[in-house]
Design a protein around this motif. Sequence first.
Motif, PDB file in Angstrom:
ATOM      1  N   LEU A 250       0.969  -1.246   0.153  1.00  0.00           N
ATOM      2  CA  LEU A 250      -0.045   0.067   0.012  1.00  0.00           C
ATOM      3  C   LEU A 250       0.879   1.276  -0.006  1.00  0.00           C
ATOM      4  O   LEU A 250       0.468   2.106  -0.584  1.00  0.00           O
ATOM      5  CB  LEU A 250      -1.075  -0.087   1.324  1.00  0.00           C
ATOM      6  N   THR A 251       1.954   1.254   0.650  1.00  0.00           N
ATOM      7  CA  THR A 251       3.067   2.465   0.628  1.00  0.00           C
ATOM      8  C   THR A 251       3.182   2.642  -0.874  1.00  0.00           C
ATOM      9  O   THR A 251       3.226   3.783  -1.420  1.00  0.00           O
ATOM     10  CB  THR A 251       3.994   1.916   1.539  1.00  0.00           C
ATOM     11  N   PHE A 252       3.722   1.482  -1.545  1.00  0.00           N
ATOM     12  CA  PHE A 252       3.944   1.594  -2.871  1.00  0.00           C
ATOM     13  C   PHE A 252       2.836   2.275  -3.677  1.00  0.00           C
ATOM     14  O   PHE A 252       3.009   3.031  -4.552  1.00  0.00           O
ATOM     15  CB  PHE A 252       4.651   0.179  -3.248  1.00  0.00           C
ATOM     16  N   PHE A 253       1.660   1.528  -3.360  1.00  0.00           N
ATOM     17  CA  PHE A 253       0.630   1.709  -4.227  1.00  0.00           C
ATOM     18  C   PHE A 253       0.295   3.368  -4.059  1.00  0.00           C
ATOM     19  O   PHE A 253      -0.132   4.119  -4.844  1.00  0.00           O
ATOM     20  CB  PHE A 253      -0.699   1.053  -3.580  1.00  0.00           C
ATOM     21  N   PHE A 254       0.405   3.973  -2.635  1.00  0.00           N
ATOM     22  CA  PHE A 254       0.063   5.493  -2.819  1.00  0.00           C
ATOM     23  C   PHE A 254       0.870   6.307  -3.315  1.00  0.00           C
ATOM     24  O   PHE A 254       0.236   7.280  -4.009  1.00  0.00           O
ATOM     25  CB  PHE A 254       0.001   5.764  -1.369  1.00  0.00           C
ATOM     26  N   GLU A 255       2.121   5.982  -3.572  1.00  0.00           N
ATOM     27  CA  GLU A 255       3.042   6.636  -4.278  1.00  0.00           C
ATOM     28  C   GLU A 255       2.704   6.774  -5.856  1.00  0.00           C
ATOM     29  O   GLU A 255       2.578   7.284  -6.815  1.00  0.00           O
ATOM     30  CB  GLU A 255       4.522   6.274  -4.110  1.00  0.00           C
ATOM     31  N   VAL A 256       2.595   5.236  -6.590  1.00  0.00           N
ATOM     32  CA  VAL A 256       2.127   4.892  -7.632  1.00  0.00           C
ATOM     33  C   VAL A 256       0.833   5.568  -8.129  1.00  0.00           C
ATOM     34  O   VAL A 256       0.864   6.107  -9.139  1.00  0.00           O
ATOM     35  CB  VAL A 256       2.277   3.345  -7.878  1.00  0.00           C
ATOM     36  N   ALA A 257      -0.092   5.392  -7.367  1.00  0.00           N
ATOM     37  CA  ALA A 257      -1.215   6.038  -7.584  1.00  0.00           C
ATOM     38  C   ALA A 257      -1.448   7.373  -7.649  1.00  0.00           C
ATOM     39  O   ALA A 257      -1.996   8.252  -8.595  1.00  0.00           O
ATOM     40  CB  ALA A 257      -2.407   5.607  -6.399  1.00  0.00           C
ATOM     41  N   THR A 258      -0.535   8.031  -6.973  1.00  0.00           N
ATOM     42  CA  THR A 258      -0.447   9.485  -7.123  1.00  0.00           C
ATOM     43  C   THR A 258       0.163   9.972  -8.476  1.00  0.00           C
ATOM     44  O   THR A 258      -0.410  10.954  -9.217  1.00  0.00           O
ATOM     45  CB  THR A 258       0.546  10.334  -5.831  1.00  0.00           C
ATOM     46  N   PHE A 259       1.197   9.165  -8.880  1.00  0.00           N
ATOM     47  CA  PHE A 259       1.635   9.630 -10.403  1.00  0.00           C
ATOM     48  C   PHE A 259       0.642   9.114 -11.363  1.00  0.00           C
ATOM     49  O   PHE A 259       0.883   9.762 -12.227  1.00  0.00           O
ATOM     50  CB  PHE A 259       2.944   8.831 -10.382  1.00  0.00           C
ATOM     51  N   SER A 260       0.266   8.099 -11.013  1.00  0.00           N
ATOM     52  CA  SER A 260      -0.953   7.480 -12.232  1.00  0.00           C
ATOM     53  C   SER A 260      -1.980   8.538 -12.238  1.00  0.00           C
ATOM     54  O   SER A 260      -2.508   8.948 -13.300  1.00  0.00           O
ATOM     55  CB  SER A 260      -1.489   6.069 -11.653  1.00  0.00           C
ATOM     56  N   LEU A 261      -2.663   9.039 -11.173  1.00  0.00           N
ATOM     57  CA  LEU A 261      -3.656  10.051 -11.206  1.00  0.00           C
ATOM     58  C   LEU A 261      -3.226  11.394 -11.775  1.00  0.00           C
ATOM     59  O   LEU A 261      -4.004  12.173 -12.219  1.00  0.00           O
ATOM     60  CB  LEU A 261      -4.246   9.986  -9.755  1.00  0.00           C
ATOM     61  N   ALA A 262      -1.902  11.628 -11.457  1.00  0.00           N
ATOM     62  CA  ALA A 262      -1.393  12.857 -12.115  1.00  0.00           C
ATOM     63  C   ALA A 262      -1.534  12.972 -13.597  1.00  0.00           C
ATOM     64  O   ALA A 262      -1.628  13.861 -14.059  1.00  0.00           O
ATOM     65  CB  ALA A 262      -0.042  13.205 -11.515  1.00  0.00           C
ATOM     66  N   VAL A 263      -1.278  11.781 -14.116  1.00  0.00           N
ATOM     67  CA  VAL A 263      -1.450  11.413 -15.283  1.00  0.00           C
ATOM     68  C   VAL A 263      -2.682  11.773 -15.985  1.00  0.00           C
ATOM     69  O   VAL A 263      -3.075  12.457 -17.063  1.00  0.00           O
ATOM     70  CB  VAL A 263      -1.148   9.892 -15.804  1.00  0.00           C
ATOM     71  N   VAL A 264      -4.025  11.243 -15.007  1.00  0.00           N
ATOM     72  CA  VAL A 264      -5.251  11.327 -15.382  1.00  0.00           C
ATOM     73  C   VAL A 264      -5.680  13.283 -15.635  1.00  0.00           C
ATOM     74  O   VAL A 264      -6.064  13.537 -16.425  1.00  0.00           O
ATOM     75  CB  VAL A 264      -6.151  10.771 -14.514  1.00  0.00           C
ATOM     76  N   ILE A 265      -4.796  13.726 -14.349  1.00  0.00           N
ATOM     77  CA  ILE A 265      -5.121  15.269 -14.331  1.00  0.00           C
ATOM     78  C   ILE A 265      -4.582  15.846 -15.473  1.00  0.00           C
ATOM     79  O   ILE A 265      -5.171  16.730 -16.012  1.00  0.00           O
ATOM     80  CB  ILE A 265      -4.699  15.751 -12.990  1.00  0.00           C
ATOM     81  N   VAL A 266      -3.519  15.351 -15.817  1.00  0.00           N
ATOM     82  CA  VAL A 266      -2.655  16.080 -16.998  1.00  0.00           C
ATOM     83  C   VAL A 266      -3.611  15.881 -18.367  1.00  0.00           C
ATOM     84  O   VAL A 266      -3.507  16.753 -19.134  1.00  0.00           O
ATOM     85  CB  VAL A 266      -1.087  15.623 -17.109  1.00  0.00           C
ATOM     86  N   GLY A 267      -4.243  14.475 -18.429  1.00  0.00           N
ATOM     87  CA  GLY A 267      -4.710  14.261 -19.325  1.00  0.00           C
ATOM     88  C   GLY A 267      -6.109  15.288 -19.746  1.00  0.00           C
ATOM     89  O   GLY A 267      -6.533  15.466 -20.807  1.00  0.00           O
ATOM     90  N   TRP A 268      -6.701  15.819 -18.566  1.00  0.00           N
ATOM     91  CA  TRP A 268      -7.760  16.814 -18.765  1.00  0.00           C
ATOM     92  C   TRP A 268      -7.371  18.131 -19.249  1.00  0.00           C
ATOM     93  O   TRP A 268      -8.093  18.842 -19.833  1.00  0.00           O
ATOM     94  CB  TRP A 268      -8.240  17.015 -17.377  1.00  0.00           C
ATOM     95  N   LEU A 269      -6.118  18.412 -19.169  1.00  0.00           N
ATOM     96  CA  LEU A 269      -5.619  19.544 -19.898  1.00  0.00           C
ATOM     97  C   LEU A 269      -5.268  19.433 -21.576  1.00  0.00           C
ATOM     98  O   LEU A 269      -5.016  20.464 -22.165  1.00  0.00           O
ATOM     99  CB  LEU A 269      -4.234  19.949 -19.196  1.00  0.00           C
TER     100      LEU A 269
END
Length: 461
Positions: A250-269
């Motif tokens: 889960l520790t790894f997940f929280f960091e990976v999820a942050t960067f993965s969701l950052a991809v989604v946020i950037v995709g909205w741009l």
Amino acid sequence: MSTFRTYRAEFVDTLRLSVPIIIAQLGVVLMGVTDNLFVGRLLGAVPLGAAGLANSLSFLMSSIGVGGLTVVAALVSKAHSQNDAAAVNRLFRGGSRVAMLFSMVFGGLSVLLAFNFDLFGQTAEVTKLARDFMLMLSLSLFPLLVFVATRQLADGLRYPRVAMAITMSALGLNAFFNYVLIKGVGPFPELGLMGSATATLLSRLFMAGAMLAYVYRSARFRPYLLKAFSNLPTTDEVRTTLRLGIPGGLTFFFEVATFSLAVVIVGWLGEDRLAAHQIAINMASVTYMMATGISSAAAIRVSAAVGKSSREGAFRAGVAAFMLSVGFMSLAAVLFLTANDWLVSLYIRDSPDVMRIAASLVIVGGFFQLSDGVQVVALGCLRGLSDVNVPTIITLFAYWVVALPLSYVLAFPFKMDAIGVWIGLLLGLSIAAVLLTVRFFRRLHRFDQTLISPQTSAGVH
């Protein structure tokens, strides 16, 4: 002078263990980089963005499994330091069973996510391409986790060159199959973007098969794979791996999820921002995964010291890992800050807007190199102490309470575009680095026999 000699030995030992792990980790990341290089050069910006999004979300689904299995190497190292071959065998078999369980759970979740890709609000073309790509990646999760589980035995016994050689061979296969399957060379069919996904699947199948074949045929591992051990129950080892691995994952997940969701946020741009972000994040992923090699070495060496009840040994192993990571990531930061345009040109040359945005993101990436390197080594040191619960809370706070909300706010209300997303990531990584490092040295300050007792091995104190 004696202090210098002591730490020189620590550096040498950490480097001897971490360099092959770094090369192996780099090989895994370079497979994604290779996919993106071939996709970007042969198919263009939109398929590049789709492949990057699918890769990020697929790895997000597998991150708990991949991160959770890494605790096995530290446990194997501890058992090995106590000359307990039977325990090493049980940990290996227990870890393999956990890998099969994880592959079913997270592979299924990955498929489910692929069929609901519309939730991410991407363009229709990106959604279609990314969905098909992700379904193929879901198939490759099983061989990936089998490889990860098997390499824990080799790494924990201090034979990391095995995984290194196999991973680098797989990297060459991945590049070959990308080349021949994307455009269709010779007798190979032209599969377009799916050719890249197929190349990843074939490479991972090779990695799993080669790793298993080597472990079961090499004399190095024979003392730990005796038939006398084959009937020993592994229920406790499965439970231990799950108890320590799930919080660690889960520790790894929280960091990976942050960067993965950052991809989604950037995709909205926009699609150009998405492609630029993928280029920059690939570069940051390369340096990060190299730092994880040092982190893995730290976990193994700290855990071995715990097995010998040596507080001083755990302290020296941790300090050496921190110093090596800071040195390496400082060099990476200088490269990112001074050669950003050239680095971006390696990925794409026919989209000036994408190149301009990506070059600016690489500069921000240069600033968070140190934070990224420190936080991942701190996690490795804490994993060596079997301290996983509090670090999970720290990463949840740093990435999901700070980094993600701030990334959105800076990108949209403050209109800082993709740069705002990356500044949010920088702050989250910096907070994680400070809190995790403080946690490690405080835990060492309270180091005693209770640290390694079964009742406290999950890191609850």
